[in-house]
Design a protein around this motif. Sequence first.
Motif, PDB file in Angstrom:
ATOM      1  N   GLU A   1       1.178  -1.615  -0.293  1.00  0.00           N
ATOM      2  CA  GLU A   1       0.427  -0.081  -0.005  1.00  0.00           C
ATOM      3  C   GLU A   1       1.111   1.135   0.130  1.00  0.00           C
TER       4      GLU A   1
ATOM      5  N   GLN B   1      -4.685   6.773   2.877  1.00  0.00           N
ATOM      6  CA  GLN B   1      -4.186   5.345   2.751  1.00  0.00           C
ATOM      7  C   GLN B   1      -3.964   4.976   4.170  1.00  0.00           C
TER       8      GLN B   1
ATOM      9  N   GLU C   1      -3.867   9.550   7.006  1.00  0.00           N
ATOM     10  CA  GLU C   1      -5.368   9.912   6.823  1.00  0.00           C
ATOM     11  C   GLU C   1      -5.525  10.980   5.799  1.00  0.00           C
TER      12      GLU C   1
ATOM     13  N   ARG D   1      -1.342   7.193  10.133  1.00  0.00           N
ATOM     14  CA  ARG D   1      -1.967   6.606  10.714  1.00  0.00           C
ATOM     15  C   ARG D   1      -1.655   6.270  11.602  1.00  0.00           C
TER      16      ARG D   1
ATOM     17  N   VAL E   1      -0.612   0.907  12.531  1.00  0.00           N
ATOM     18  CA  VAL E   1      -0.272  -0.048  11.113  1.00  0.00           C
ATOM     19  C   VAL E   1       1.214  -0.593  10.995  1.00  0.00           C
TER      20      VAL E   1
ATOM     21  N   TYR F   1      -4.718  -6.739   9.423  1.00  0.00           N
ATOM     22  CA  TYR F   1      -4.991  -6.104   8.877  1.00  0.00           C
ATOM     23  C   TYR F   1      -5.932  -4.843   9.275  1.00  0.00           C
ATOM     24  N   TRP F   2      -4.785  -3.339   9.422  1.00  0.00           N
ATOM     25  CA  TRP F   2      -5.359  -2.395  10.053  1.00  0.00           C
ATOM     26  C   TRP F   2      -6.370  -1.380   9.367  1.00  0.00           C
ATOM     27  N   ASP F   3      -7.074  -1.473   8.518  1.00  0.00           N
ATOM     28  CA  ASP F   3      -8.483  -1.117   8.339  1.00  0.00           C
ATOM     29  C   ASP F   3      -9.743  -2.261   8.375  1.00  0.00           C
ATOM     30  N   LYS F   4      -9.959  -1.295   9.961  1.00  0.00           N
ATOM     31  CA  LYS F   4     -11.273  -2.898  10.045  1.00  0.00           C
ATOM     32  C   LYS F   4     -11.765  -2.618   9.508  1.00  0.00           C
ATOM     33  N   ASN F   5     -12.547  -1.974   9.138  1.00  0.00           N
ATOM     34  CA  ASN F   5     -13.748  -0.836   8.206  1.00  0.00           C
ATOM     35  C   ASN F   5     -14.141  -1.505   7.197  1.00  0.00           C
TER      36      ASN F   5
ATOM     37  N   THR G   1      -9.250  -6.662  -1.879  1.00  0.00           N
ATOM     38  CA  THR G   1      -9.632  -5.517  -0.980  1.00  0.00           C
ATOM     39  C   THR G   1     -11.031  -5.616  -1.582  1.00  0.00           C
TER      40      THR G   1
END
Length: 511
Positions: free
Chosen positions: A74, A88, A91, A107, A110, A217-221, A505
Amino acid sequence: MPRTYFSQAAKLSRRTALTLALGTALWLPFSAVEAEAAPKTALTLGMAIEPTGLDPTIAAPVAIGQVTWQNIFEGLVTIDSKGQVKPQLAESWQISPDGKTYTFKLRRGVTFHDGEAFDSSVAKFSLDRARGESSVNPQKRFFASIDTIETPGPETLVLKLKQPAGSLIYWLGWPASVMVAPKTAENNRTTPIGTGPFKFVSWAKGDKVELEKNPSYWDKNVGVKLEKATFRFVSDAQAQAAALKAGDIDAFPEFGAPELMSSFDGDSRLGTFVGNTELKVVAGMNNARKPFDDKRVRQALMMAVDRPTVIEGAWSGLGTAIGSHYTPNDRGYIDTTGVYPYDVEKAKALLAEAGFPNGFSFTIKAPQMAYAQRTSQVLQAMLAEIGVTMTIETTEFPAKWVADVFKGSNYDMTIVAHAEPMDIDIYSRNPYYFNYKNPAFNEIIANVEKTADAGEQEKLYGEAQKILAEDVPALFLFVMPKLGVWDKKVKGLWQDEPIPSNVLTDVRWEE
């Protein structure tokens, strides 16, 4: 062996009968059925070209990013399916009024796949590696405007530029700009470690690359649905079609044989999808060599070309005509195909005005790829209509083509699909194989970089397109479509391709 499918009802009735015969508790068959009804979490995706390595920051082939970009690696920013820049690993960011200071807020929390933390020092390492004296980054020019990099805190990255670079944020979203870790960067070519939603598992050279879901993975959304993804490499178009129809490959996002697309018509399982790409097919002319140094000659050749017929003959009618080095995907796109429309009589008259009433002869160095050979043959017939004789010389790509055309400028005309997004600036590079020089065009491209205002940039890109359409440094032909074939139950693959990629993704099997 062919696959055999039974309905759940059939399974239930058979197993229920078996259960009753054995005197076993009735809940067992229902439990088994529920397990079998779980959605699929593995995907096998086909690619025609195997990457030469797995680190997009050290080599140019687009196949590298098509496996790793947004899956393993990324960037500070990313480019979405619409071609828009999105945050990404950074932020947010701020650009100073003079356009020379970029401050990124990174962020928290990460980590790379091996547990190494991502922070401003890692970001600085990645960018210094990309722009350094010994860098082999294929897009090293992206970072040329950076003067110094500061890290006032672990979550703050400051880029001080030598001069404004209006495209910098966009460039930072490219595969060549991804973040890599100091401890593992040297081994990314064979064992890539990034921050993305998928981790590298294995690479069987000549066959496949396997990835698995990154549980940390850092993005829990982002609810990544696939547990496993396999990239299979199949170069032959007939074999690609056979593997799809047999179910050995679930999806081929870039199917390379337009003439075979109709073979999937009526297939109950597989669907065909046609989208846009950045693959601009242009017949470049050596503007420094006679008679192509005369703009009237180039314009006459452009008017001798019927683009819809070229698209039909070269790519089974699948493609979008262009009048400049720009695609409908690109911001600020304008349709310039009407600047020099197909008109044989006007082409003959302009050719005579330029001193060639009886035409002339030249050679096109055409790579061996199907689209280049087919397009050359169609052009050959069209140019003959205005008395111009074109000899086709098949030129091995990439090695011979790079030596003769790209580096040596030893050619009259050539034909190739330019894959890089938003690369209209190549006509201002000196040297570049077209040998096209227009100070007014160069100034416009320079002004694009002097502003970060998107509206102003789009206006400038419009002006640049008009100049190229008028000057015709290359015969602007068509944009190759993104031809996809995949299981209709597979959702989330990109239909359009604003940047070469296979982003997984959001990919999932429909339940």
